[in-house]
Design a protein around this motif. Structure first.
Motif, mmCIF file in Angstrom:
data_model
loop_
_atom_site.group_PDB
_atom_site.id
_atom_site.type_symbol
_atom_site.label_atom_id
_atom_site.label_comp_id
_atom_site.label_asym_id
_atom_site.label_seq_id
_atom_site.Cartn_x
_atom_site.Cartn_y
_atom_site.Cartn_z
ATOM 1 N N GLU A 13 -12.174 40.512 -19.757
ATOM 2 C CA GLU A 13 -11.792 40.813 -18.355
ATOM 3 C C GLU A 13 -10.442 41.483 -18.277
ATOM 4 O OE1 GLU A 13 -14.460 37.430 -15.753
ATOM 5 O OE2 GLU A 13 -12.371 37.241 -16.374
ATOM 6 N N TRP A 14 -9.411 41.058 -18.589
ATOM 7 C CA TRP A 14 -8.056 41.697 -18.764
ATOM 8 C C TRP A 14 -8.043 42.838 -19.601
ATOM 9 C CZ3 TRP A 14 -3.999 43.474 -21.293
ATOM 10 C CH2 TRP A 14 -2.612 43.532 -20.349
ATOM 11 N N GLU A 15 -8.664 42.965 -20.493
ATOM 12 C CA GLU A 15 -8.785 44.412 -21.392
ATOM 13 C C GLU A 15 -9.309 45.187 -20.678
ATOM 14 O OE1 GLU A 15 -7.125 45.048 -24.151
ATOM 15 O OE2 GLU A 15 -5.885 43.142 -24.332
ATOM 16 N N TYR A 16 -10.315 44.882 -20.092
ATOM 17 C CA TYR A 16 -11.185 45.863 -19.327
ATOM 18 C C TYR A 16 -10.348 46.394 -18.266
ATOM 19 C CZ TYR A 16 -14.837 47.264 -15.831
ATOM 20 O OH TYR A 16 -15.743 48.022 -14.966
ATOM 21 N N VAL A 17 -9.813 45.655 -17.291
ATOM 22 C CA VAL A 17 -8.900 46.045 -16.295
ATOM 23 C C VAL A 17 -7.734 46.791 -16.694
ATOM 24 C CG1 VAL A 17 -7.476 45.274 -14.344
ATOM 25 C CG2 VAL A 17 -9.558 44.286 -14.791
ATOM 26 N N ALA A 18 -7.133 46.250 -17.988
ATOM 27 C CA ALA A 18 -5.824 47.059 -18.377
ATOM 28 C C ALA A 18 -6.190 48.250 -19.171
ATOM 29 C CB ALA A 18 -5.196 46.106 -19.465
ATOM 30 N N ALA A 19 -7.463 48.642 -19.326
ATOM 31 C CA ALA A 19 -7.928 50.063 -19.790
ATOM 32 C C ALA A 19 -7.454 50.944 -18.980
ATOM 33 C CB ALA A 19 -9.305 49.759 -20.323
ATOM 34 N N ALA A 20 -7.628 50.736 -17.718
ATOM 35 C CA ALA A 20 -7.428 51.687 -16.684
ATOM 36 C C ALA A 20 -6.148 52.521 -16.547
ATOM 37 C CB ALA A 20 -7.773 51.268 -15.202
ATOM 38 N N SER A 21 -6.130 53.565 -16.405
ATOM 39 C CA SER A 21 -4.977 54.498 -16.002
ATOM 40 C C SER A 21 -4.577 54.356 -14.540
ATOM 41 C CB SER A 21 -4.737 55.817 -16.587
ATOM 42 O OG SER A 21 -5.769 56.780 -16.047
ATOM 43 N N ALA A 22 -3.634 55.256 -14.034
ATOM 44 C CA ALA A 22 -3.400 55.229 -12.790
ATOM 45 C C ALA A 22 -4.628 55.970 -11.919
ATOM 46 C CB ALA A 22 -2.023 55.992 -12.425
ATOM 47 N N THR A 23 -5.168 56.841 -12.735
ATOM 48 C CA THR A 23 -6.080 57.727 -12.049
ATOM 49 C C THR A 23 -7.775 57.459 -12.703
ATOM 50 O OG1 THR A 23 -5.659 59.578 -13.626
ATOM 51 C CG2 THR A 23 -4.528 59.499 -11.578
ATOM 52 N N SER A 24 -7.963 56.848 -13.615
ATOM 53 C CA SER A 24 -9.192 56.796 -14.283
ATOM 54 C C SER A 24 -9.483 55.268 -14.812
ATOM 55 C CB SER A 24 -9.112 57.727 -15.434
ATOM 56 O OG SER A 24 -10.681 57.175 -16.423
ATOM 57 N N GLN B 39 -6.032 49.390 -8.535
ATOM 58 C CA GLN B 39 -4.751 48.886 -7.731
ATOM 59 C C GLN B 39 -4.464 47.699 -8.218
ATOM 60 O OE1 GLN B 39 -3.416 51.109 -5.361
ATOM 61 N NE2 GLN B 39 -5.013 52.425 -6.565
ATOM 62 N N VAL B 40 -4.534 47.229 -9.405
ATOM 63 C CA VAL B 40 -3.912 46.002 -9.966
ATOM 64 C C VAL B 40 -2.588 46.552 -10.305
ATOM 65 C CG1 VAL B 40 -4.141 44.221 -11.741
ATOM 66 C CG2 VAL B 40 -6.332 45.276 -10.749
ATOM 67 N N GLN B 41 -1.336 45.604 -10.025
ATOM 68 C CA GLN B 41 -0.223 45.929 -10.257
ATOM 69 C C GLN B 41 0.298 45.328 -11.493
ATOM 70 O OE1 GLN B 41 0.740 47.100 -5.742
ATOM 71 N NE2 GLN B 41 2.521 46.856 -6.812
ATOM 72 N N GLY B 42 1.348 45.863 -12.153
ATOM 73 C CA GLY B 42 2.006 45.280 -13.226
ATOM 74 C C GLY B 42 1.153 45.048 -14.431
ATOM 75 N N LEU B 43 0.178 45.719 -14.727
ATOM 76 C CA LEU B 43 -0.453 45.022 -15.914
ATOM 77 C C LEU B 43 0.280 45.346 -17.372
ATOM 78 C CD1 LEU B 43 -4.147 45.828 -14.943
ATOM 79 C CD2 LEU B 43 -3.158 43.636 -15.657
ATOM 80 N N HIS B 44 1.091 46.508 -17.095
ATOM 81 C CA HIS B 44 1.805 46.832 -18.490
ATOM 82 C C HIS B 44 3.380 46.915 -18.234
ATOM 83 C CE1 HIS B 44 -2.073 47.855 -20.559
ATOM 84 N NE2 HIS B 44 -2.489 48.509 -19.663
ATOM 85 N N GLY B 45 4.114 46.824 -19.155
ATOM 86 C CA GLY B 45 5.518 47.078 -18.899
ATOM 87 C C GLY B 45 6.156 46.179 -18.297
ATOM 88 N N VAL B 46 5.698 45.064 -17.633
ATOM 89 C CA VAL B 46 6.424 43.908 -16.884
ATOM 90 C C VAL B 46 6.643 42.503 -17.912
ATOM 91 C CG1 VAL B 46 6.518 42.598 -15.007
ATOM 92 C CG2 VAL B 46 5.434 44.748 -14.846
ATOM 93 N N ALA B 47 5.430 42.089 -18.156
ATOM 94 C CA ALA B 47 5.315 40.902 -18.923
ATOM 95 C C ALA B 47 4.024 40.806 -19.691
ATOM 96 C CB ALA B 47 5.544 39.510 -18.103
ATOM 97 N N TRP B 48 4.094 40.262 -21.033
ATOM 98 C CA TRP B 48 2.660 39.736 -21.492
ATOM 99 C C TRP B 48 1.849 38.922 -20.595
ATOM 100 C CZ3 TRP B 48 2.028 42.391 -25.864
ATOM 101 C CH2 TRP B 48 3.010 42.894 -26.547
ATOM 102 N N GLU B 49 0.715 38.963 -20.596
ATOM 103 C CA GLU B 49 0.025 38.101 -19.618
ATOM 104 C C GLU B 49 -1.185 37.123 -20.251
ATOM 105 O OE1 GLU B 49 -1.638 39.775 -16.112
ATOM 106 O OE2 GLU B 49 -0.192 41.399 -16.216
ATOM 107 N N LEU B 50 -0.924 36.066 -20.020
ATOM 108 C CA LEU B 50 -1.846 34.862 -20.591
ATOM 109 C C LEU B 50 -3.425 35.331 -20.249
ATOM 110 C CD1 LEU B 50 0.255 31.602 -19.765
ATOM 111 C CD2 LEU B 50 -0.430 32.438 -21.915
ATOM 112 N N VAL B 51 -4.421 34.614 -21.049
ATOM 113 C CA VAL B 51 -5.806 35.097 -20.863
ATOM 114 C C VAL B 51 -6.301 33.918 -21.107
ATOM 115 C CG1 VAL B 51 -6.074 37.522 -20.898
ATOM 116 C CG2 VAL B 51 -6.413 36.120 -23.166
#
Length: 268
Positions: free
Chosen positions: A133-144, A181-193
Motif C-alpha cells: 500500500e505504501w509503495e503504491y501511494v509513494a509511486a505517484a509523482s505530483a502529477t501522475s 494529495q498525500v503529503q510528505g511521503l518523500h524527503g521528510v522521514a522514513w515511514e513504518l509499514v
C-alpha cells in the motif's frame, strides 16, 4: 443584528470551532482506489506488477502533538513507562524537554517504535499501511499516479534522500503533496509499514535463502524489476535492517484504514 440572527451566528461559530478541533484530533484521510504498482523485486510467479486493494490513508504524517496525546491516554506507551521489549532507549527522546516541545508539536513524530506506532493506529480505529500500500501511494509523482517514468521526479527523490538528516523537520502540513494529495511521503522521514519484515521474503521458503544472498551480495539489481530505482533499494535496505523495537530520529509513520467493498473504485 436581531436575536435570531445572533443565535444562528453563534451556533455557526461553534460548529466551525468544533469541526476545527475534530480535524486536529482526526487527521484527514484520503481514499486510494484499487490499482497496481511495480515492486522492486519480482514475485515468485514472475508478476511484474502487484495488485493493491482500495484503502484509506492519512494525508499527513502523525505529529508529535498527536502522539503525545495518545501516550497520555494510554500510559503504557508513555516514555516514562515504556517496556524495553517494545522500544529502545531513544524512544520519544524529543518529549523529554517540556520547554522546547511547543516548537516541535506539529512536526512528524519520530523516535517511535513499530510496536508503538501500531498501537497508536489501533487506538484511532486504523492500522499501519502495508508495504504494498505504501509503495503504491509513494509511486505517484505530483502529477501522475505512477511517476516511475518521470526522470525528474526520480532525481528529486534521490536528492531528498541524499540530504543529511536535519535537526528540525517541517510541520506535517507544510510538506509536498503527490497525485493522491498525500503529503510528505518523500524527503521528510522514513515511514513504518506494518509488514516491514516481509521485504526479503519471497513467499516460497525454499527460495528465500537464495533471494537474501542475491540482495546482500550485490546481485539485487540483477533480480529487481527496475535496477534504476535507487530510492526503492534504499527503502528496502532500511526495512531489511530494521527491528520492531528500534527507534530512529528519521523514522515516522502515518495510519491507514480498510474501506467497504462497495466504495472501491479502480485505476486501470
Amino acid at each position: 443584528m436581531n436575536n435570531r440572527h445572533a443565535l444562528v451566528y453563534f451556533c455557526s461559530a461553534c460548529l466551525l470551532l468544533l469541526s476545527g478541533a475534530s480535524a486536529l484530533a482526526q487527521p484527514e484521510m484520503l481514499l486510494i482506489p484499487r490499482g497496481s504498482y511495480q515492486p522492486l523485486f519480482k514475485s515468485s510467479d514472475s508478476k511484474t506488477r502487484e495488485d493493491v486493494d482500495a484503502f484509506e490513508i492519512d494525508r499527513y504524517l502523525v505529529s508529535n502533538e498527536q502522539f503525545k496525546r495518545f501516550t497520555l491516554r494510554q500510559s503504557r506507551w508513555h516514555p516514562d513507562h515504556i517496556k524495553t521489549v517494545f522500544a529502545d532507549a531513544n524512544y520519544l527522546g524529543q518529549f523529554r524537554s517540556a520547554e522546547s516541545f511547543a516548537s516541535i508539536a506539529q512536526q512528524p513524530v519520530t523516535n517511535v517504535s513499530w510496536f508503538a506506532a501500531r498501537a497508536y493506529c489501533k487506538a484511532e480505529g486504523k492500522r499501519l499501511p502495508g508495504l504494498d500500500e505504501w509503495e503504491y501511494v509513494a509511486a505517484a509523482s505530483a502529477t501522475s499516479a505512477d511517476g516511475g517514468d518521470d526522470v525528474e521526479y526520480r532525481r528529486l527523490i534521490l536528492d531528498w534522500y541524499a540530504r543529511p538528516a536535519r535537526a528540525e523537520l517541517p510541520d506535517v502540513r507544510n510538506t509536498p503533496a503527490n497525485y493522491w494529495q498525500v503529503q510528505g511521503l518523500h524527503g521528510v522521514a522514513w515511514e513504518l509499514v506494518d509488514d516491514f519484515n516481509s521485504a526479503l521474503v519471497s513467499g516460497e521458503s525454499r527460495g528465500d535463502t537464495a533471494l537474501e544472498k542475491q540482495l546482500f551480495c550485490g546481485a539485487g539489481a540483477a533480480s529487481s524489476a527496475d535496477p534504476g530505482d535507487y530510492a526503492a533499494f534504499m527503502r528496502y535496505a532500511m526495512r531489511s535492517s530494521y527491528e520492531a523495537s528500534y527507534t530512529l530520529e528519521s523514522m515516522g509513520f502515518r495510519c491507514a484504514r480498510d474501506i467497504e467493498q462497495s466504495e472501491e473504485t479502480v485505476i486501470e
